[in-house]
Scaffold this active site. Structure first.
Site, short mmCIF file in Angstrom:
data_model
loop_
_atom_site.label_atom_id
_atom_site.label_comp_id
_atom_site.label_asym_id
_atom_site.label_seq_id
_atom_site.Cartn_x
_atom_site.Cartn_y
_atom_site.Cartn_z
N LYS A 10 0.85 -1.20 0.00
CA LYS A 10 0.00 0.00 0.00
C LYS A 10 0.88 1.24 0.00
O LYS A 10 2.04 1.24 0.45
CB LYS A 10 -0.96 0.01 1.19
CG LYS A 10 -0.33 0.18 2.58
CD LYS A 10 -0.16 1.62 3.02
CE LYS A 10 0.63 1.71 4.33
NZ LYS A 10 1.12 3.05 4.64
N ASP A 136 -2.64 -0.97 10.12
CA ASP A 136 -2.83 -1.06 8.67
C ASP A 136 -3.51 -2.36 8.24
O ASP A 136 -3.94 -2.48 7.09
CB ASP A 136 -1.48 -0.96 7.94
CG ASP A 136 -0.94 0.45 7.88
OD1 ASP A 136 -1.75 1.40 8.00
OD2 ASP A 136 0.28 0.61 7.72
#
Length: 284
Positions: A10, A136
């Protein structure tokens, strides 16, 4: 039976830190998306009650320090699974790079083991499990593009018609996220990036506005600790990337590139600064 899961990296298109919370975490506002650089996990059932992690990478822990191991142990304990599992981790995402490689591995393990052991855990519940492993991980469970608030675990999906190339470059250093957040002072931030502006730019497919809206309030801290990150940013901009930003707490720098004709020049130019350079696409 074997189950395969992809664990993409990401990047943060914008990252704002609002304040430190009473629980010790920081209140954040981030727009995150995924790129086509991914680890791959192969999971197979073991008859004995154990967790085994293997990998071709010699630089990652293969015990309880590994987030995929922690994910497997959490799901086994929570749902009273007596079977064991062998997880082979084909590692492609750089470690300690600000790309959530470990978190994505943990999320992939949760998804894969849910299928392997036929547990039928709803996605929302998988995200809640992920939040116990790291801020996350909930985002990485579903991927896509999302606004993350709270400590990163509160997610709002963002419709993403945006398509472009992404150049990732990681200098040969590791950055401590704890150290960066420890030195960060929210009161010293004069201009905060706009989450709403970034979301509008993404959803309308306005590439120029996305590039203009890139922002990460942790950059100043990391750049003071590691000047080579700033040098890498400057090099990427001079080579022609349309928008450049450090991802997470660093040290990876990414450049958004709209025209494919620019990609090879930027990629080759950055190879003179560091070995770990990748040319990938946004996962839309």
């Amino acid at each position: 039976m074997k189950i395969y899961e992809k664990a993409p990296a990401k990047i943060n298109l914008m990252l704002d830190v609002l304040h430190k919370r009473p629980d010790g975490f920081h209140e954040v506002e981030m727009v995150m998306t995924m790129v086509d650089l991914a680890d791959r996990l192969e999971m197979s059932d073991l008859p004995r009650d154990t967790i085994i992690i293997t990998s071709q990478a010699g630089y990652i822990p293969l015990d309880e320090k590994n987030l995929a191991f922690q994910a497997a142990r959490l799901i086994k304990d929570r749902y009273d699974v007596k079977s064991g599992v062998h997880i082979h981790l084909d590692k492609k995402i750089p470690v300690a790079a600000g790309l959530a490689g470990g978190s994505s591995d943990a999320a992939a393990a949760l998804r894969g083991l849910n299928r392997l052991w036929k547990l039928n855990i709803p996605v929302k519940e998988l995200q809640e499990l992920g939040a116990e492993l790291g801020s996350d991980v909930p985002f990485c469970v579903t991927g896509g593009t999302a606004l993350a608030t709270g400590r990163g675990e509160k997610l709002t999906h963002v419709r993403n018609p945006l398509q472009c190339w992404v150049i990732l470059a990681k200098p040969p250093i590791n950055v401590s996220t704890a150290e960066v957040y420890g030195k960060f002072r929210a009161a010293e931030i004069k201009q905060h990036p706009s989450a709403s502006g970034m979301i509008q730019a993404i959803e309308t497919g306005n590439f120029e506005a996305v590039c203009d809206g890139l922002g990460n309030v942790l950059e100043d801290v990391t750049l003071k600790l590691h000047p080579q990150v700033g040098q890498l940013k400057d090099a990427m901009m001079k080579l022609g990337a349309d928008g450049v930003l450090m991802s997470g707490s660093g040290p990876t720098v990414f450049g958004l590139v709209y025209k494919e004709s620019k990609v090879a020049r930027i990629y080759n130019g950055l190879r003179g600064f560091c070995k770990e350079v990748y040319a990938v696409r946004l996962l839309t």
